[in-house]
Design a protein around this motif. Structure first.
Motif, PDB file in Angstrom:
ATOM      1  N   LEU A 218       0.829  -1.202   0.000  1.00 38.04           N
ATOM      2  CA  LEU A 218       0.000   0.000   0.000  1.00 38.04           C
ATOM      3  C   LEU A 218       0.867   1.257   0.000  1.00 38.04           C
ATOM      4  CD1 LEU A 218      -2.808   1.262   0.266  1.00 38.04           C
ATOM      5  CD2 LEU A 218      -2.478   1.225   2.721  1.00 38.04           C
ATOM      6  N   SER A 219       1.941   1.250   0.796  1.00 43.41           N
ATOM      7  CA  SER A 219       2.762   2.459   0.885  1.00 43.41           C
ATOM      8  C   SER A 219       3.402   2.781  -0.465  1.00 43.41           C
ATOM      9  CB  SER A 219       3.829   2.300   1.960  1.00 43.41           C
ATOM     10  OG  SER A 219       4.854   1.472   1.506  1.00 43.41           O
ATOM     11  N   ARG A 220       3.757   1.753  -1.223  1.00 43.77           N
ATOM     12  CA  ARG A 220       4.307   2.006  -2.556  1.00 43.77           C
ATOM     13  C   ARG A 220       3.281   2.689  -3.460  1.00 43.77           C
ATOM     14  NH1 ARG A 220       7.918  -2.910  -4.899  1.00 43.77           N
ATOM     15  NH2 ARG A 220       9.815  -2.391  -3.775  1.00 43.77           N
ATOM     16  N   LEU A 221       2.043   2.161  -3.390  1.00 43.44           N
ATOM     17  CA  LEU A 221       0.977   2.741  -4.211  1.00 43.44           C
ATOM     18  C   LEU A 221       0.741   4.203  -3.842  1.00 43.44           C
ATOM     19  CD1 LEU A 221      -1.835   0.070  -4.470  1.00 43.44           C
ATOM     20  CD2 LEU A 221      -0.494   1.067  -6.296  1.00 43.44           C
ATOM     21  N   VAL A 222       0.624   4.458  -2.526  1.00 45.47           N
ATOM     22  CA  VAL A 222       0.337   5.818  -2.066  1.00 45.47           C
ATOM     23  C   VAL A 222       1.473   6.751  -2.455  1.00 45.47           C
ATOM     24  CG1 VAL A 222      -0.033   7.232  -0.031  1.00 45.47           C
ATOM     25  CG2 VAL A 222      -1.078   5.003  -0.179  1.00 45.47           C
ATOM     26  N   ARG A 223       2.698   6.270  -2.318  1.00 44.68           N
ATOM     27  CA  ARG A 223       3.847   7.094  -2.704  1.00 44.68           C
ATOM     28  C   ARG A 223       3.748   7.475  -4.184  1.00 44.68           C
ATOM     29  NH1 ARG A 223       8.562   5.376  -5.193  1.00 44.68           N
ATOM     30  NH2 ARG A 223      10.234   6.912  -5.125  1.00 44.68           N
ATOM     31  N   GLY A 224       3.411   6.479  -5.013  1.00 46.33           N
ATOM     32  CA  GLY A 224       3.277   6.764  -6.437  1.00 46.33           C
ATOM     33  C   GLY A 224       2.239   7.850  -6.697  1.00 46.33           C
ATOM     34  N   GLU A 225       1.091   7.726  -6.023  1.00 44.32           N
ATOM     35  CA  GLU A 225       0.034   8.735  -6.179  1.00 44.32           C
ATOM     36  C   GLU A 225       0.547  10.114  -5.769  1.00 44.32           C
ATOM     37  OE1 GLU A 225      -3.529   8.743  -6.989  1.00 44.32           O
ATOM     38  OE2 GLU A 225      -2.568   7.193  -8.194  1.00 44.32           O
ATOM     39  N   PHE A 226       1.223  10.150  -4.623  1.00 40.33           N
ATOM     40  CA  PHE A 226       1.709  11.436  -4.115  1.00 40.33           C
ATOM     41  C   PHE A 226       2.731  12.051  -5.064  1.00 40.33           C
ATOM     42  CE2 PHE A 226       0.587  12.927   0.193  1.00 40.33           C
ATOM     43  CZ  PHE A 226      -0.496  12.092   0.370  1.00 40.33           C
ATOM     44  N   LEU A 227       3.593  11.204  -5.635  1.00 39.76           N
ATOM     45  CA  LEU A 227       4.612  11.745  -6.542  1.00 39.76           C
ATOM     46  C   LEU A 227       3.967  12.455  -7.720  1.00 39.76           C
ATOM     47  CD1 LEU A 227       7.410   9.039  -6.664  1.00 39.76           C
ATOM     48  CD2 LEU A 227       7.466  11.290  -5.617  1.00 39.76           C
ATOM     49  N   THR A 228       2.855  11.915  -8.242  1.00 44.36           N
ATOM     50  CA  THR A 228       2.216  12.605  -9.369  1.00 44.36           C
ATOM     51  C   THR A 228       1.395  13.790  -8.885  1.00 44.36           C
ATOM     52  OG1 THR A 228       0.609  10.838  -9.246  1.00 44.36           O
ATOM     53  CG2 THR A 228       2.066  10.813 -11.130  1.00 44.36           C
ATOM     54  N   LEU A 229       0.662  13.601  -7.778  1.00 44.48           N
ATOM     55  CA  LEU A 229      -0.253  14.667  -7.343  1.00 44.48           C
ATOM     56  C   LEU A 229       0.490  15.912  -6.878  1.00 44.48           C
ATOM     57  CD1 LEU A 229      -2.974  12.592  -5.466  1.00 44.48           C
ATOM     58  CD2 LEU A 229      -3.236  13.864  -7.584  1.00 44.48           C
ATOM     59  N   ARG A 230       1.657  15.731  -6.259  1.00 45.52           N
ATOM     60  CA  ARG A 230       2.332  16.911  -5.707  1.00 45.52           C
ATOM     61  C   ARG A 230       2.844  17.844  -6.803  1.00 45.52           C
ATOM     62  NH1 ARG A 230       7.686  17.321  -5.056  1.00 45.52           N
ATOM     63  NH2 ARG A 230       7.647  18.087  -2.924  1.00 45.52           N
ATOM     64  N   GLU A 231       2.908  17.360  -8.041  1.00 45.02           N
ATOM     65  CA  GLU A 231       3.358  18.223  -9.135  1.00 45.02           C
ATOM     66  C   GLU A 231       2.198  18.979  -9.773  1.00 45.02           C
ATOM     67  OE1 GLU A 231       6.469  18.520  -9.626  1.00 45.02           O
ATOM     68  OE2 GLU A 231       7.037  16.878  -8.287  1.00 45.02           O
ATOM     69  N   ARG A 232       0.979  18.741  -9.289  1.00 43.49           N
ATOM     70  CA  ARG A 232      -0.171  19.361  -9.945  1.00 43.49           C
ATOM     71  C   ARG A 232      -0.332  20.815  -9.521  1.00 43.49           C
ATOM     72  NH1 ARG A 232      -3.829  15.043 -11.040  1.00 43.49           N
ATOM     73  NH2 ARG A 232      -5.515  16.533 -11.337  1.00 43.49           N
ATOM     74  N   GLU A 233      -1.085  21.559 -10.349  1.00 45.20           N
ATOM     75  CA  GLU A 233      -1.188  23.002 -10.142  1.00 45.20           C
ATOM     76  C   GLU A 233      -1.847  23.355  -8.813  1.00 45.20           C
ATOM     77  OE1 GLU A 233      -2.092  21.383 -12.743  1.00 45.20           O
ATOM     78  OE2 GLU A 233      -0.987  22.165 -14.467  1.00 45.20           O
ATOM     79  N   PHE A 234      -2.872  22.572  -8.432  1.00 40.99           N
ATOM     80  CA  PHE A 234      -3.589  22.985  -7.221  1.00 40.99           C
ATOM     81  C   PHE A 234      -2.706  22.892  -5.979  1.00 40.99           C
ATOM     82  CE2 PHE A 234      -4.359  18.849  -5.378  1.00 40.99           C
ATOM     83  CZ  PHE A 234      -4.375  17.983  -6.463  1.00 40.99           C
ATOM     84  N   VAL A 235      -1.688  22.008  -6.031  1.00 36.36           N
ATOM     85  CA  VAL A 235      -0.763  21.930  -4.898  1.00 36.36           C
ATOM     86  C   VAL A 235       0.130  23.160  -4.881  1.00 36.36           C
ATOM     87  CG1 VAL A 235       1.124  20.624  -3.901  1.00 36.36           C
ATOM     88  CG2 VAL A 235      -0.830  19.437  -4.866  1.00 36.36           C
ATOM     89  N   ASP A 236       0.630  23.533  -6.078  1.00 39.73           N
ATOM     90  CA  ASP A 236       1.422  24.755  -6.165  1.00 39.73           C
ATOM     91  C   ASP A 236       0.622  25.944  -5.666  1.00 39.73           C
ATOM     92  OD1 ASP A 236       3.549  23.441  -7.175  1.00 39.73           O
ATOM     93  OD2 ASP A 236       3.067  23.819  -9.282  1.00 39.73           O
ATOM     94  N   ALA A 237      -0.625  26.009  -6.094  1.00 39.09           N
ATOM     95  CA  ALA A 237      -1.477  27.140  -5.721  1.00 39.09           C
ATOM     96  C   ALA A 237      -1.617  27.232  -4.204  1.00 39.09           C
ATOM     97  CB  ALA A 237      -2.846  26.986  -6.363  1.00 39.09           C
ATOM     98  N   SER A 238      -1.861  26.097  -3.558  1.00 39.73           N
ATOM     99  CA  SER A 238      -2.056  26.179  -2.112  1.00 39.73           C
ATOM    100  C   SER A 238      -0.743  26.491  -1.414  1.00 39.73           C
ATOM    101  CB  SER A 238      -2.666  24.892  -1.582  1.00 39.73           C
ATOM    102  OG  SER A 238      -1.898  23.808  -1.995  1.00 39.73           O
ATOM    103  N   ARG A 239       0.369  26.037  -2.006  1.00 43.23           N
ATOM    104  CA  ARG A 239       1.651  26.350  -1.384  1.00 43.23           C
ATOM    105  C   ARG A 239       1.913  27.854  -1.463  1.00 43.23           C
ATOM    106  NH1 ARG A 239       5.203  22.726  -3.799  1.00 43.23           N
ATOM    107  NH2 ARG A 239       4.503  21.134  -2.338  1.00 43.23           N
ATOM    108  N   VAL A 240       1.616  28.438  -2.634  1.00 42.48           N
ATOM    109  CA  VAL A 240       1.785  29.884  -2.800  1.00 42.48           C
ATOM    110  C   VAL A 240       0.885  30.624  -1.821  1.00 42.48           C
ATOM    111  CG1 VAL A 240       1.383  31.805  -4.376  1.00 42.48           C
ATOM    112  CG2 VAL A 240       2.488  29.736  -5.202  1.00 42.48           C
ATOM    113  N   ALA A 241      -0.297  30.052  -1.584  1.00 44.58           N
ATOM    114  CA  ALA A 241      -1.222  30.697  -0.651  1.00 44.58           C
ATOM    115  C   ALA A 241      -0.766  30.539   0.794  1.00 44.58           C
ATOM    116  CB  ALA A 241      -2.617  30.113  -0.819  1.00 44.58           C
ATOM    117  N   GLY A 242       0.326  29.813   1.013  1.00 49.39           N
ATOM    118  CA  GLY A 242       0.896  29.750   2.349  1.00 49.39           C
ATOM    119  C   GLY A 242       0.454  28.561   3.175  1.00 49.39           C
TER     120      GLY A 242
END
Lengths: 362, 514
Positions: A218-242
């Motif tokens: 399971l941890s491998r699967l979740v890691r894979g998901e996180f690796l793709t999701l963290r590059e998405r725009e909405f993550v950048d947006a929330s990071r910029v928002a602090g």
């Protein structure tokens, strides 16, 4: 001919899409998933069967709470406990003269005495213990082990996978090497090593230890998901928002990965019940005097030719539980998969055809 | 590529080091070899405890003992690995080497059958998506997923060994069974082929009648008691194989290929006669090899005789056909050993074995009887393992093929006007095989794990038995030997899977970009 029907299909696809889109208008993602799941017939039947089974199993025997000598008893619906030893039926009581035969009668017409349970529906074991009580106790243990393994593996797998996938770098490297170390050894082997020594400490403790080694996939699967999701725009947006890391992980990324997690946890749980029964069968799991489904099968497998019911009932319970969970997992996978499309019913197909005809006329 | 493999092998060593350290300490902490001695009331109890402590170095903490063990194992780099001794003072390495062939025999056959059957059923299921057959297969696969293997094994022992052996004594199939089998067969084929209602009824009744006649003939001629194929059956099967393989491989419209394979069917039938004395000799292994090479040469030259433009595909078709026919000739020879085998004292008319990996023969017997003996012992464990593992192949090949069929290049292929066979077999099936291959290789380690239980149920003396023994007798060296072997297998299988992936799928380049 095949090509022509293909063209028709494409036009049909467009109309069917229109129908499907209309259905999901104005619904949240969660609502869409729930609707799709409810529509999955096999999964819904499995949910009902599983919940009924769990209720029946856990209310069957008396619950003894408190100290050994003077327990507080919540009575169950079944008259015997798994440790009781009522008189063993044999000879004239049993039709074929076998020892402790089952008294359940599900064929109402042939022998003319209707459906009845009788004193020992599933029969009795060698020393007269009621087999229904034993199977219920076994199912309780097996279900308990399954849920504990599932809960621990889900928590550990999700946390470790998301930390590794989100922070990357050396944290990721260390955690994933740890996963590699554990994942290379077949689960049944780790389970046997643990179970041989700790099986006698009770089913819950065994399940806890097994859970500590079942989170890797399971941890491998979740890691894979996180690796793709963290590059998405909405993550950048929330990071910029602090937003803090914690907030990004829990509020933004995890909800998007929840489908993968839920599906693989259900499959992990059906694996867990098979693991527990296999370990008990090998003698490395739940040990006597406690009871588990695997242990029952292992104890009575040689009695199969003479007293098959001792073998059938625990096996059937394992299969029904595992089958239900597998179907629920399948239903969840379909429900979470955005590419998955529902098959339209005949009525809806007809309306799609009507739409096409109208557009052709126009 | 080379650097990539080296790097992966380096990672393998690191992982093996880590997982063996973890497992060594886990098992060292959780087992107590002195436990039994402490409870004993032998007069020299203290002395015994002291001896065992010295022998197993129990005075040292587990991590230190691990490095002592590791020093022996690392000898593998200078050519003499020392995995330590078992509690019976036998080298662990030899014990494992003795057990591997048994486990491999079990796993290899089961995996092969599971792959072939699983992919065939999965692909058929995908091509008939949302049909009754598809739903049936889905349910079947989930049912198999949920079966505990030891439970299935006991059922198989009862119904396929004990009851079937009883049945073989008379080998008469009773009419209700014939009708039952034929109905099932009829439903199966009608569901697979499908079509309009009239076609389905036609297929069903056709299969039903053919199957009933076939089974009645088998029952009437007591074929099950005296199994034999013979040249005529070989010819019929050969023609069937020829047509089938040609259809799947290049399509029946390729007349040259069809002529070649039909020729091979005839050649195979003729070669049946000269093959008999060679196969019946005392040491037929070399003979079988020579026959096989001759068969290959004949099939290639036969293909060259007829092929005009597309040599490659026709040679492939011809070779597959002749190898399959060759296998049937071998099966026929094995069937000829049936009577001597069944009538021998050790077997005593109970051919399907429930226990052990071979009968212990008191007298010297012929090669084919021994082969048959191996085969009869393999049936049940293989069936149990196959049933458990091929559900995964059904689901996975179905899902992959459905994914592939949605790709644009399939639409392009159809738009070009290629036949459905070409689209499925050439464009879709080959691309389905890419992810499937990696799954297959990765699965092997898991199946070995499943073999542990199977060996226990059927009393085979393989890795599983060693493992059980190691745990029950607190034999840390033996346990570590088994674990290291299995984890090495798992990691190597993963490496091979990755490499295969890059070979099969040109879009993936291993080792590119770090």
């Amino acid at each position: 001919m095949a090509r022509k029907s293909k063209n028709v299909e494409i036009v049909n696809d467009a109309n069917e899409n229109a129908i499907l889109n209309k259905e999901t208008e104005g619904l949240s993602q969660g609502q869409i998933v729930l609707r799709r799941f409810i529509r999955h017939r096999a999964a819904m039947i499995s949910v009902v069967v599983l919940f009924t089974l769990i209720t029946v199993v856990y209310t069957s025997l008396d619950w003894r709470i408190g100290d050994e000598d003077d327990p507080f008893i919540i009575p169950g619906w079944w008259k015997y406990g798994f440790e009781d030893m009522p008189e063993l039926r044999y000879g004239d009581d049993c039709v074929d003269g076998s020892l402790g035969c089952p008294s359940i009668d599900m064929v109402p017409f042939i022998d003319g005495d209707g459906i009845s349970l009788g004193p020992h529906p599933f029969g009795q074991d060698d020393i007269g213990r009621d087999y229904l009580a034993l199977v219920m106790r076994g199912a309780q243990r097996s279900l308990l082990v399954m849920f504990i393994i599932g809960a621990i593996a889900a928590t550990l797998g999700t946390v470790i996978g998301s930390v590794a996938g989100y922070f990357r770098g050396w944290v990721d490297a260390i955690l994933m090497r740890l996963v590699d170390f554990i994942i290379t050894v077949p689960v049944i082997i780790i389970g046997s090593v643990i179970g041989f020594h700790y099986g006698n400490k009770g089913a819950a403790f065994l399940a806890l230890l097994l859970g500590l080694f079942s989170w890797t996939g399971l941890s491998r699967l979740v890691r894979g998901e996180f690796l793709t999701l963290r590059e998405r725009e909405f993550v950048d947006a929330s990071r910029v928002a602090g937003a803090s890391n914690r907030r990004i992980i829990f509020k933004h990324i995890l909800p998007n990965a929840v489908g993968v997690i839920i599906v693989s946890v259900t499959l992990l749980m059906s694996g867990a019940i098979l693991l527990e029964t296999a370990l008990s069968y090998l003698g490395f799991g739940v040990t006597s005097p406690d009871v588990s489904l695997g242990l029952l099968i292992s104890t009575y497998q040689d009695a199969f030719t003479t007293r098959p019911w001792l073998f059938w009932y625990p096996g059937l319970f394992i299969i029904v539980i595992a089958l239900c969970i597998n179907f629920i997992g399948d239903g969840l996978r379909d429900a979470f998969d955005p590419r998955q499309r529902r098959r339209l019913s005949r009525k809806e197909k007809a309306s799609a055809r009507a739409m096409r005809n109208r557009s052709e006329v126009a | 590529m080379f650097a990539y493999i080296l790097r992966r092998l380096g990672a393998l060593v690191v992982i093996l080091f880590g997982s063996s350290f973890l497992l060594y300490n886990l098992s060292a902490i959780s087992t107590d070899p002195l436990g039994e001695l402490r409870l004993s009331d032998a007069p020299n109890k203290d002395q015994l405890i002291l001896n065992l402590t010295r022998e197993l170095r129990l005075d040292l903490p587990p991590p230190l003992r691990y490095f002592i063990w590791l020093r022996g194992v690392l000898g593998i780099f200078v050519g003499r690995a020392d995995f330590g001794l078992t509690r019976e003072q036998e080298p662990v390495f030899e014990a494992i080497m003795g057990a591997i062939p048994t486990t491999i025999r079990l796993v290899a056959v089961a995996t092969l059958v599971a792959i072939v059957l699983g992919i065939a059923l999965g692909i058929t299921s995908a091509l008939r998506q949302y049909s009754r057959f598809d739903y049936g297969m889905t349910f079947f696969a989930f049912l198999l997923f949920s079966l505990p293997i030891f439970w299935v094994a006991v059922l198989l022992k009862q119904y396929l060994a004990i009851d079937f052996n009883d049945f073989l004594v008379s080998a008469k199939i009773s009419p209700p069974w014939i009708i039952g089998f034929s109905i099932v067969a009829g439903f199966f084929w009608a569901a697979i082929i499908s079509g309009s209602r009239r076609q389905v009824v036609l297929i069903f009744s056709g299969v039903f009648v053919a199957n009933s006649i076939f089974l009645s003939a088998i029952s009437a001629t007591e074929w099950l008691s005296y199994p034999r194929l013979g040249p005529i059956a070989i010819l019929v099967i050969g023609v069937g194989i020829a047509v089938g393989v040609t259809y799947l491989s290049v399509g029946l419209s390729d007349r040259n290929a069809l002529k070649t394979t039909l020729l091979m069917a005839v050649v195979g039938t003729i070669s049946y006669f000269p093959a008999q004395p060679i196969l019946s000799s005392d040491r037929p292994r070399l003979g079988i090899l020579l026959l096989f090479i001759a068969l290959l040469i004949v099939s290639v030259s036969g293909a060259l005789l007829f092929a005009r433009v597309d040599r490659g595909p026709i040679i492939r078709t011809s070779v597959i056909t002749s190898v399959l026919i060759g296998i049937f000739i071998l099966i026929d020879r094995m069937m000829q050993a049936w009577r001597p085998y069944v009538e021998s004292d050790d077997v005593n008319y109970r051919p399907v074995a429930t226990i052990g990996q071979s009968t212990i023969w008191l007298s010297e017997v012929s090669f084919w009887v021994r082969v048959l003996d191996f085969a009869m012992h393999l049936i049940l464990p293989t069936l149990a393992l196959t049933l458990i593992s091929f559900a995964g192949y059904i689901r996975f090949s179905r899902g992959t093929l459905l994914d592939v069929l949605n790709q644009d290049y399939i639409r392009t292929a159809r738009a070009k006007g290629l036949t459905e066979r070409t689209v499925i077999m050439r464009h879709a099936f080959r691309n389905t095989m890419i992810p499937l291959t990696t799954i297959m290789v990765g699965d092997i380690a898991g199946i070995v794990g499943g073999a542990i239980i199977t060996e226990r149920v059927f009393a085979w003396q393989g890795m599983g038995t060693l493992f059980n023994k190691a745990i029950n007798s607190f034999d840390l060296n033996l346990l570590m030997g088994v674990i290291v072997f299995l984890s090495t297998l798992a990691i190597l299988a993963n490496l091979i899977a990755d490499l295969l992936y890059s070979v099969l799928d040109p879009r993936i380049r291993v080792g590119a970009g770090k």
